[in-house]
Write a protein that holds these residues in place. Sequence first.
Motif, PDB file in Angstrom:
ATOM      1  N   PHE A  62       0.822  -1.206   0.000  1.00  0.00           N
ATOM      2  CA  PHE A  62       0.000   0.000   0.000  1.00  0.00           C
ATOM      3  C   PHE A  62       0.862   1.265   0.000  1.00  0.00           C
ATOM      4  O   PHE A  62       0.415   2.326   0.428  1.00  0.00           O
ATOM      5  N   GLY A  63       2.110   1.153  -0.461  1.00  0.00           N
ATOM      6  CA  GLY A  63       2.977   2.323  -0.556  1.00  0.00           C
ATOM      7  C   GLY A  63       3.717   2.654   0.709  1.00  0.00           C
ATOM      8  O   GLY A  63       4.276   3.744   0.837  1.00  0.00           O
ATOM      9  N   GLY A  64       3.741   1.744   1.704  1.00  0.00           N
ATOM     10  CA  GLY A  64       4.519   1.953   2.921  1.00  0.00           C
ATOM     11  C   GLY A  64       3.735   2.411   4.128  1.00  0.00           C
ATOM     12  O   GLY A  64       4.294   2.576   5.217  1.00  0.00           O
ATOM     13  N   SER A  65       2.428   2.647   3.959  1.00  0.00           N
ATOM     14  CA  SER A  65       1.602   3.075   5.102  1.00  0.00           C
ATOM     15  C   SER A  65       0.182   2.582   4.902  1.00  0.00           C
ATOM     16  O   SER A  65      -0.177   2.103   3.831  1.00  0.00           O
ATOM     17  N   VAL A  66      -0.623   2.684   5.959  1.00  0.00           N
ATOM     18  CA  VAL A  66      -2.017   2.263   5.831  1.00  0.00           C
ATOM     19  C   VAL A  66      -2.697   3.132   4.781  1.00  0.00           C
ATOM     20  O   VAL A  66      -2.314   4.290   4.554  1.00  0.00           O
ATOM     21  N   SER A  67      -3.703   2.585   4.124  1.00  0.00           N
ATOM     22  CA  SER A  67      -4.303   3.262   2.974  1.00  0.00           C
ATOM     23  C   SER A  67      -5.794   2.955   2.900  1.00  0.00           C
ATOM     24  O   SER A  67      -6.252   1.912   3.369  1.00  0.00           O
ATOM     25  N   TRP A  68      -6.531   3.874   2.271  1.00  0.00           N
ATOM     26  CA  TRP A  68      -7.957   3.650   2.048  1.00  0.00           C
ATOM     27  C   TRP A  68      -8.198   2.794   0.815  1.00  0.00           C
ATOM     28  O   TRP A  68      -9.338   2.505   0.473  1.00  0.00           O
ATOM     29  N   GLU A  69      -7.156   2.376   0.156  1.00  0.00           N
ATOM     30  CA  GLU A  69      -7.308   1.640  -1.086  1.00  0.00           C
ATOM     31  C   GLU A  69      -7.568   0.153  -0.869  1.00  0.00           C
ATOM     32  O   GLU A  69      -7.350  -0.391   0.213  1.00  0.00           O
ATOM     33  N   LYS A  70      -8.025  -0.500  -1.938  1.00  0.00           N
ATOM     34  CA  LYS A  70      -8.180  -1.953  -1.957  1.00  0.00           C
ATOM     35  C   LYS A  70      -7.185  -2.518  -2.960  1.00  0.00           C
ATOM     36  O   LYS A  70      -6.893  -1.868  -3.965  1.00  0.00           O
ATOM     37  N   ARG A  71      -6.675  -3.719  -2.685  1.00  0.00           N
ATOM     38  CA  ARG A  71      -5.708  -4.353  -3.575  1.00  0.00           C
ATOM     39  C   ARG A  71      -6.200  -5.723  -3.996  1.00  0.00           C
ATOM     40  O   ARG A  71      -6.739  -6.482  -3.176  1.00  0.00           O
ATOM     41  N   PRO A  72      -5.994  -6.098  -5.269  1.00  0.00           N
ATOM     42  CA  PRO A  72      -6.303  -7.467  -5.685  1.00  0.00           C
ATOM     43  C   PRO A  72      -5.234  -8.401  -5.126  1.00  0.00           C
ATOM     44  O   PRO A  72      -4.037  -8.139  -5.263  1.00  0.00           O
ATOM     45  N   ILE A 107      -5.938 -21.137   0.075  1.00  0.00           N
ATOM     46  CA  ILE A 107      -6.843 -21.900   0.936  1.00  0.00           C
ATOM     47  C   ILE A 107      -6.686 -23.368   0.545  1.00  0.00           C
ATOM     48  O   ILE A 107      -7.129 -23.779  -0.530  1.00  0.00           O
ATOM     49  N   GLY A 108      -6.017 -24.129   1.375  1.00  0.00           N
ATOM     50  CA  GLY A 108      -5.663 -25.495   1.002  1.00  0.00           C
ATOM     51  C   GLY A 108      -4.653 -25.449  -0.116  1.00  0.00           C
ATOM     52  O   GLY A 108      -3.608 -24.790  -0.016  1.00  0.00           O
ATOM     53  N   ALA A 109      -4.946 -26.090  -1.233  1.00  0.00           N
ATOM     54  CA  ALA A 109      -4.039 -26.092  -2.380  1.00  0.00           C
ATOM     55  C   ALA A 109      -4.478 -25.100  -3.451  1.00  0.00           C
ATOM     56  O   ALA A 109      -3.887 -25.061  -4.533  1.00  0.00           O
ATOM     57  N   THR A 110      -5.482 -24.281  -3.155  1.00  0.00           N
ATOM     58  CA  THR A 110      -6.068 -23.386  -4.160  1.00  0.00           C
ATOM     59  C   THR A 110      -5.741 -21.926  -3.871  1.00  0.00           C
ATOM     60  O   THR A 110      -5.838 -21.471  -2.730  1.00  0.00           O
ATOM     61  N   GLN A 111      -5.353 -21.193  -4.917  1.00  0.00           N
ATOM     62  CA  GLN A 111      -5.181 -19.750  -4.821  1.00  0.00           C
ATOM     63  C   GLN A 111      -6.506 -19.099  -5.207  1.00  0.00           C
ATOM     64  O   GLN A 111      -6.982 -19.250  -6.337  1.00  0.00           O
ATOM     65  N   VAL A 112      -7.120 -18.388  -4.273  1.00  0.00           N
ATOM     66  CA  VAL A 112      -8.444 -17.803  -4.469  1.00  0.00           C
ATOM     67  C   VAL A 112      -8.325 -16.294  -4.645  1.00  0.00           C
ATOM     68  O   VAL A 112      -7.600 -15.621  -3.901  1.00  0.00           O
ATOM     69  N   ALA A 113      -9.030 -15.748  -5.633  1.00  0.00           N
ATOM     70  CA  ALA A 113      -9.018 -14.309  -5.901  1.00  0.00           C
ATOM     71  C   ALA A 113      -9.778 -13.563  -4.808  1.00  0.00           C
ATOM     72  O   ALA A 113     -10.870 -13.971  -4.397  1.00  0.00           O
ATOM     73  N   ALA A 114      -9.182 -12.455  -4.340  1.00  0.00           N
ATOM     74  CA  ALA A 114      -9.802 -11.686  -3.257  1.00  0.00           C
ATOM     75  C   ALA A 114      -9.390 -10.223  -3.372  1.00  0.00           C
ATOM     76  O   ALA A 114      -8.610  -9.836  -4.250  1.00  0.00           O
ATOM     77  N   SER A 115      -9.938  -9.399  -2.477  1.00  0.00           N
ATOM     78  CA  SER A 115      -9.614  -7.976  -2.416  1.00  0.00           C
ATOM     79  C   SER A 115      -9.338  -7.600  -0.971  1.00  0.00           C
ATOM     80  O   SER A 115     -10.140  -7.894  -0.080  1.00  0.00           O
ATOM     81  N   LEU A 116      -8.201  -6.943  -0.730  1.00  0.00           N
ATOM     82  CA  LEU A 116      -7.772  -6.607   0.627  1.00  0.00           C
ATOM     83  C   LEU A 116      -7.837  -5.108   0.846  1.00  0.00           C
ATOM     84  O   LEU A 116      -7.316  -4.324   0.045  1.00  0.00           O
ATOM     85  N   PHE A 117      -8.469  -4.698   1.943  1.00  0.00           N
ATOM     86  CA  PHE A 117      -8.588  -3.284   2.317  1.00  0.00           C
ATOM     87  C   PHE A 117      -7.342  -2.887   3.106  1.00  0.00           C
ATOM     88  O   PHE A 117      -6.890  -3.619   3.988  1.00  0.00           O
ATOM     89  N   GLY A 118      -6.780  -1.708   2.801  1.00  0.00           N
ATOM     90  CA  GLY A 118      -5.517  -1.308   3.409  1.00  0.00           C
ATOM     91  C   GLY A 118      -5.612  -0.510   4.685  1.00  0.00           C
ATOM     92  O   GLY A 118      -4.588  -0.030   5.176  1.00  0.00           O
ATOM     93  N   MET A 119      -6.803  -0.349   5.254  1.00  0.00           N
ATOM     94  CA  MET A 119      -6.965   0.461   6.456  1.00  0.00           C
ATOM     95  C   MET A 119      -7.422  -0.394   7.635  1.00  0.00           C
ATOM     96  O   MET A 119      -8.606  -0.730   7.752  1.00  0.00           O
ATOM     97  N   PRO A 120      -6.510  -0.783   8.542  1.00  0.00           N
ATOM     98  CA  PRO A 120      -6.926  -1.524   9.737  1.00  0.00           C
ATOM     99  C   PRO A 120      -7.897  -0.692  10.568  1.00  0.00           C
ATOM    100  O   PRO A 120      -7.752   0.527  10.686  1.00  0.00           O
ATOM    101  N   HIS A 121      -8.881  -1.352  11.158  1.00  0.00           N
ATOM    102  CA  HIS A 121      -9.887  -0.645  11.937  1.00  0.00           C
ATOM    103  C   HIS A 121     -10.562  -1.635  12.886  1.00  0.00           C
ATOM    104  O   HIS A 121     -10.419  -2.842  12.742  1.00  0.00           O
TER     105      HIS A 121
END
Length: 264
Positions: free
Chosen positions: A188-198, A203-217
């Motif tokens: 997220f560029g080195g700091s917490v962010s309001w952005e989402k990342r692909p 999970i097990g042997a499978t890579q699952v597509a997801a979206s991660l939010f960069g702002m802990p809360h």
Amino acid sequence: MRSLRQAAFILGLCVLMAAAISLAPAAAAAGPSALSDPLVVGSEGRTVFLMQKRLEDLGFYTFRATGIYGAITRNAVVAFQKANDIVSDGTVGDETYGLIFSSNARRPSVSNALRQEKGPRGQQSASIQTGLIVEWKGVDEQMKTGKSYTITDFYTQTTFEMSRTGGTGHADMECTTNADFSRFLSIFGGSVSWEKRPVLVRIGATQVAASLFGMPHGYVSIATSGMSGHACLYFKGSTLGEEGGPITDVEHEAMIRIAGGQEQ
């Protein structure tokens, strides 16, 4: 006598049907864009709670949802109104409330420090691994609370561990160690962010597509990670959660499609 009873029965049935028809439009209108009264400081209830959860998801509200409209909520509403070019008085009428739940709602401005790189420098984009797009219901059954999972950023291929600490409509995640949190911040560029990342989640042997939010809360379960809260991890069909209602997020959905190789 029987004919009189039959006539009375038919008349009563007609009255009930007419009442049902007259109520139908009112019931249909009672959606998230309809308010009986404007929301202002001092307002309380489930409507305020839902609005807080949506503002949190949009990136304007960082406190836990309480269902009480206080100063923090008003500041979030004003910031939302300014970002969406509407009257920024902190009062939530039909226009503001409807826009909050609209897919056209604007988020905070994108950070200039955030780079969307397709893999490490020099890597060909065609060789980037993509994930399998899986509905949230299936993921929820497989991802166990308290268990650690490997997260891979789609663009940079940076990997780190995060543990599921809760969540209903989506997964609440916290970095497992402080080193994992440092790698989390790096995407997220080195700091917490309001952005989402692909991202990809193993999970097990499978890579699952997801979206991660960069702002802990919100709450903290792993005090040694350095995170000041948890980060939301969305999969296809994820929502705010059971208490927040069946509200999806168009930005998260777009990131999931990217992680799944369906969009650039």
